[in-house]
Design a protein around this motif. Structure first.
Motif, PDB file in Angstrom:
ATOM      1  N   ALA A 191      13.400  16.144  -8.879  1.00 17.91           N
ATOM      2  CA  ALA A 191      13.559  16.834  -7.605  1.00 17.91           C
ATOM      3  C   ALA A 191      12.871  18.186  -7.687  1.00 17.91           C
ATOM      4  N   MET A 192      12.521  18.725  -6.526  1.00 17.26           N
ATOM      5  CA  MET A 192      11.952  20.066  -6.401  1.00 17.26           C
ATOM      6  C   MET A 192      12.774  20.791  -5.343  1.00 17.26           C
ATOM      7  N   CYS A 193      13.277  21.975  -5.690  1.00 18.88           N
ATOM      8  CA  CYS A 193      14.238  22.657  -4.822  1.00 18.88           C
ATOM      9  C   CYS A 193      13.770  24.040  -4.392  1.00 18.88           C
ATOM     10  N   TYR A 194      14.324  24.485  -3.277  1.00 13.63           N
ATOM     11  CA  TYR A 194      14.220  25.876  -2.851  1.00 13.63           C
ATOM     12  C   TYR A 194      15.323  26.683  -3.544  1.00 13.63           C
ATOM     13  N   PRO A 195      15.254  28.019  -3.470  1.00 10.02           N
ATOM     14  CA  PRO A 195      16.277  28.835  -4.134  1.00 10.02           C
ATOM     15  C   PRO A 195      17.712  28.537  -3.696  1.00 10.02           C
TER      16      PRO A 195
ATOM     17  N   ASP B 133       0.850  -1.193   0.000  1.00  6.32           N
ATOM     18  CA  ASP B 133       0.000   0.000   0.000  1.00  6.32           C
ATOM     19  C   ASP B 133       0.885   1.243   0.000  1.00  6.32           C
ATOM     20  N   LEU B 134       0.734   2.079  -1.028  1.00  4.76           N
ATOM     21  CA  LEU B 134       1.488   3.332  -1.120  1.00  4.76           C
ATOM     22  C   LEU B 134       0.552   4.539  -1.146  1.00  4.76           C
ATOM     23  N   SER B 135      -0.645   4.369  -0.624  1.00  6.43           N
ATOM     24  CA  SER B 135      -1.653   5.418  -0.722  1.00  6.43           C
ATOM     25  C   SER B 135      -1.283   6.691   0.017  1.00  6.43           C
ATOM     26  N   ALA B 136      -0.325   6.614   0.949  1.00  7.08           N
ATOM     27  CA  ALA B 136       0.065   7.811   1.689  1.00  7.08           C
ATOM     28  C   ALA B 136       0.832   8.798   0.829  1.00  7.08           C
ATOM     29  N   LEU B 137       1.256   8.392  -0.364  1.00 14.06           N
ATOM     30  CA  LEU B 137       1.895   9.347  -1.266  1.00 14.06           C
ATOM     31  C   LEU B 137       0.934  10.494  -1.552  1.00 14.06           C
ATOM     32  N   ARG B 138       1.489  11.706  -1.621  1.00 14.69           N
ATOM     33  CA  ARG B 138       0.662  12.883  -1.888  1.00 14.69           C
ATOM     34  C   ARG B 138       0.486  13.060  -3.393  1.00 14.69           C
ATOM     35  N   LYS B 139      -0.753  13.398  -3.772  1.00 16.70           N
ATOM     36  CA  LYS B 139      -1.046  13.630  -5.180  1.00 16.70           C
ATOM     37  C   LYS B 139      -1.590  15.043  -5.367  1.00 16.70           C
TER      38      LYS B 139
ATOM     39  N   GLY C  74       9.774  13.268  -6.413  1.00 20.18           N
ATOM     40  CA  GLY C  74       8.519  12.634  -6.799  1.00 20.18           C
ATOM     41  C   GLY C  74       8.469  12.357  -8.279  1.00 20.18           C
ATOM     42  N   THR C  75       7.321  11.891  -8.720  1.00 20.16           N
ATOM     43  CA  THR C  75       7.104  11.606 -10.137  1.00 20.16           C
ATOM     44  C   THR C  75       6.008  12.512 -10.671  1.00 20.16           C
ATOM     45  N   VAL C  76       6.205  12.991 -11.892  1.00 18.84           N
ATOM     46  CA  VAL C  76       5.218  13.837 -12.535  1.00 18.84           C
ATOM     47  C   VAL C  76       4.655  13.093 -13.741  1.00 18.84           C
ATOM     48  N   PHE C  77       3.324  13.002 -13.805  1.00 22.35           N
ATOM     49  CA  PHE C  77       2.616  12.335 -14.892  1.00 22.35           C
ATOM     50  C   PHE C  77       2.061  13.420 -15.818  1.00 22.35           C
ATOM     51  N   ARG C  78       2.240  13.250 -17.128  1.00 20.62           N
ATOM     52  CA  ARG C  78       1.625  14.191 -18.061  1.00 20.62           C
ATOM     53  C   ARG C  78       0.374  13.536 -18.645  1.00 20.62           C
TER      54      ARG C  78
ATOM     55  N   CYS D  84       4.208  12.683  -4.807  1.00 26.98           N
ATOM     56  CA  CYS D  84       5.403  12.954  -4.005  1.00 26.98           C
ATOM     57  C   CYS D  84       5.186  12.448  -2.581  1.00 26.98           C
ATOM     58  N   GLY D  85       6.092  12.804  -1.688  1.00 27.74           N
ATOM     59  CA  GLY D  85       5.996  12.315  -0.323  1.00 27.74           C
ATOM     60  C   GLY D  85       5.477  13.316   0.676  1.00 27.74           C
TER      61      GLY D  85
END
Length: 790
Positions: A494-498, A456-462, A506-510, A520-521
């Motif tokens: 990855a997603m970064c701050y300045p 179960d990976l449902s806790a991943l944020r969408k 995370g993964t991005v779906f188009r 993402c987490g």
């Protein structure tokens, strides 16, 4: 209707920002309405009602009953939009918000038959849009955020509405602590003013709720076995016995905690805890503490407890040991204790269950000379509920410091996994299985490596990212090049701050030209995306769909064989056989009319594998299809403990271990997600990452360790006396037959073959010899992910 300012901005007290405790104007209340849910609020004449669409594109319906029971929106200064179809749909559901609204209508004697509503935000609202109304008369207001289940191929999740009520009278229409509704009908309901204590008797099986009414108020709690009290002796919760039996150096209240008397008798257990931060079980405040601080004669909790216990003929104590709920004790590396403001917010509570008949005592701490109560002692509410009530074990979770409380939730797949284990742990606001009773982590591990496993990976944020500027937003916020992403493709980024530190990975779906899904987490990702969209004035929406889309992973060499048995795809979608790595397909269970699913060829195990996404209401049907198809292949349920083993072997990073906001993607070992040469566009953190790539400071490497000891996360890595790195994750690898680790190390010592030592105890007295090796340790060419097995 008028546009009004936001009420929920952080405030400054003495120059210190307190985003977790925004202070509303006097007489102003805040009421969240869950997406797809509703809320009933008593309203007085002249009250001003402000409705805020938190994430955008969320319609809202308002039904206002006057004293005569007629629902007429003109009494709010709004035009009628006909029958409240969305509210009626919400009203018929079984969720908690609908139950409370039905109860409010039943109490008032009103009915929705013939009711008219006002409808707002139906023309494409932006995140943060707001509208205000003023009530002409007293009445009952029903607020609905309508929306049904979201199909996995759709991007229309129902999201929250926030209601602010500014009372014309300047105060609450309901007085005192009743603003925090009881969990059920209480048998006992006690209000304890600051500087006081109260005793109360509780029978075995009954529940005790200790509630912090206004937030940041310490409440000392003790429970005494009533059989001992009747004999004139104290048989109370003993910290030493509790610490020993629970195996904790400092037992802190939590979902699974129990507390014992000195003779080992269990007295209470914690069932629910919305705060999560309490004392290390010290003393209730004492006269001596205040005397030594220069305040002789100051009222204190121990003396208050003594006065309450006197009625039972029990001897006084100079200091009572107690569970100090909401008291923020800080324990440093040298075991010195200090304190700071409590973490509790208004309405936070702890729910306990009595394990025998008890005499209990609770206090509202009087300390006004330090940060114990945020320098402002307030009241505590204690409620006792019947043993026949049902309360699920849960903890409190907030997606950000100022977010609304959410209790730990079950995923749509929970009950199916619960048929195989009772060992669930709280993870990011959800219950996920740690391991399975008839298997165990090692067997689950080998199932994933040799056959197939399901978890179960449902806790991943969408998050649904939609709108004309959706690609531009993600191109700006993600390190990967979104312009190269095709419809039906998935990219890990990855997603970064300045400053280059990571927000998340995370993964991005188009899903379409202007339609993306970010998985993402962390909830911080969605907050950051919205902040950047607002700063850049982009035409885009970022809406959470976590509660509308749950997912399981089927991983292992036989995973494709299993999914082929039940995944149906239309001619316009790739078949399972055609589905390439980091691609997804939209399908159904079994047939054209089956439950809708999205299947991606992704995973977190280093094996051939897939993830299946569905609405929570379809989750059990999806699990049953997977389980039935997996029987010939000995499909095994798979928990978090086994997942940690396979992901470390495969060199896959985990938030809080391999990366944080002080770690950039290059240091986290995922430099491949930062295509500085092939992505020409600027993105958040790019200039810093270019500099770091040219002049690396730290690198993530693999370590092979001698012996069988597995070091802990954060263990120091040294060459001689100098610390040159730290362990991020480690495991005893079953397939490699040795202890391996991921290590962040100074770039000057990152060369393969470098001899290091992992420090234990104080880092010097015990050393584990190790050497730097390439990462990942297992299948470095990703042949298994490609399905290429020897």
């Amino acid at each position: 209707m008028t546009i009004v300012p936001d009420f929920g901005t952080p405030v400054s007290r003495g120059g210190v920002l307190t985003p977790a405790m925004p202070i509303l104007p006097r007489g102003t209340e805040r009421h969240p309405v869950p997406g797809g849910g509703s809320r009933a609020l008593p309203i007085g004449a002249g009250d001003r009602i402000t409705i805020i669409d938190r994430e955008g594109l969320q319609p809202c319906e308002l039904v206002f009953f006057g004293p005569d029971g007629i629902a007429d929106p003109s009494r709010l200064g709004a035009r009628s939009a006909g029958a409240p179809d969305g509210l009626l749909q919400s009203f018929a559901s079984s969720d908690s918000s609908a139950r409370r609204v039905r109860a409010a209508l039943e109490t008032s004697g009103f009915t929705l038959d013939g009711a008219l509503c006002a409808r707002i935000f139906s023309d494409g609202s932006r995140a943060g849009d707001k509208q205000a109304f003023e009530a002409e008369t007293d009445g009952l207001l029903l607020v609905s955020a309508p929306g049904g289940p979201m199909a996995v191929f759709d991007q229309t999740p129902p999201t929250d509405i926030i209601v602010y009520v500014q009372r014309a009278s300047g105060g609450f229409i309901k007085s005192g602590p009743q603003m925090h509704d009881p969990l059920a009908d209480p048998l006992v309901d006690i209000n304890i003013q600051p500087g006081h204590a109260k005793t109360y008797e509780v029978r075995k099986g009954q529940y005790i709720q200790v509630l912090d009414v206004e937030g940041r108020e310490c409440s000392d709690f003790q429970a005494l076995d009533i059989r001992g009290v009747e004999k004139g002796r104290i048989s109370d919760i003993d910290p030493t016995t509790t610490r020993s039996l629970m195996g904790h150096l400092y037992p802190t209240p939590g979902v699974h905690s129990k507390f014992f008397a000195m003779d080992g008798t269990p007295l209470v257990e914690i069932v629910q805890d919305t705060c999560g931060r309490h004392d290390t079980f010290g003393l209730a405040c004492t006269a001596r503490y205040y005397e030594e601080m220069g305040y002789p004669g100051h009222i204190n909790c121990s003396d208050n407890i003594n006065r309450e216990m006197d009625r039972y003929g029990l001897p006084s104590r100079g200091g009572w040991p107690a569970i100090n709920f909401f008291f923020n004790t800080i324990l440093d590396d040298s075991h010195a204790i200090s304190l700071d403001d409590p973490w509790s917010r208004p309405g936070d509570y702890v729910l306990l269950r009595a394990l025998t008949d008890l005499v209990c005592v609770s206090t509202a701490c009087p300390s006004d000379i330090d940060a114990t109560n945020g320098w402002n002692p307030t009241e505590i509410q204690v409620r006792v509920y019947d043993e026949k009530e049902t309360f699920e074990p849960t903890k409190g979770y907030r997606m950000s410091a100022g977010a609304d409380l959410q209790l730990t939730r079950k995923t749509g797949f929970h009950d199916r996994f619960a048929e195989h284990t009772r060992n669930f742990i709280e993870y990011n606001g959800f219950w996920l299985a740690a391991n399975f009773s008839n298997h165990g982590a090692i067997e689950e591990y080998w199932a994933c490596r040799e056959r197939a496993a399901v978890m179960d990976l449902s806790a991943l944020r969408k998050f649904e990212v939609t709108g004309p500027d959706s690609e531009r937003l993600l191109q700006h916020c993600l390190t990967r090049d979104m312009k190269r992403l095709s419809i039906g493709q998935v990219a890990y980024s990855a997603m970064c701050y300045p400053h280059g530190g990571m927000v998340d990975d995370g993964t991005v779906f188009r899903l379409g030209e202007n339609n993306f899904r970010w998985i993402c987490g962390s909830d911080a990702s969605g907050i950051w995306l919205r902040e950047q969209a607002e700063a850049l004035k982009l035409d885009v929406w970022v809406r959470s769909s976590t509660d509308q889309m749950h997912n399981i992973a089927v991983q292992g060499p036989r995973s494709r064989d299993i999914l082929e048995k039940f995944v149906w795809t239309s001619p316009t979608q790739p078949t399972l056989q055609e589905l390439g790595v980091f691609r997804f397909t939209i399908g159904r269970l079994e047939t054209f009319d089956g439950r809708p699913i999205v299947v991606s060829r992704t995973g977190y195990t280093g094996e051939l594998g897939y993830e299946i996404f569905c609405h929570p209401t379809d989750a059990e049907a999806v699990f049953d299809a997977v389980w039935e198809a997996g029987k010939p292949f000995e499909l095994t349920p798979f928990g978090l403990e086994a997942l940690d083993m396979v992901r470390i072997e495969a060199g896959l990073v985990f938030a809080g271990y391999e990366f944080c906001d002080q770690t950039n993607p290059l240091e986290a070992g995922i430099g491949f997600t930062v295509p500085l040469k092939s992505k020409p566009d600027d993105f958040v953190g790019r200039s810093v990452l270019e500099e770091r790539k040219a002049h690396p400071n730290r690198q993530l490497v693999g370590l092979d360790l001698d012996g069988s000891l597995v070091p802990s996360h954060g263990a120091c890595v040294r060459i001689g006396q100098a610390q040159v790195g730290e362990i991020t994750s480690a495991v005893r690898s079953p397939i490699l037959g040795k202890v391996i680790a991921l290590c962040r190390i100074d770039a000057t010592h990152a060369e393969v073959g470098t001899e290091v030592e992992v420090g234990q105890l104080d880092g010097f007295q015990k050393r584990i010899p190790a050497r730097v090796v390439p990462a990942p340790h297992f299948d470095p060419k990703k042949e298994r992910v490609k399905g290429n097995y020897a």
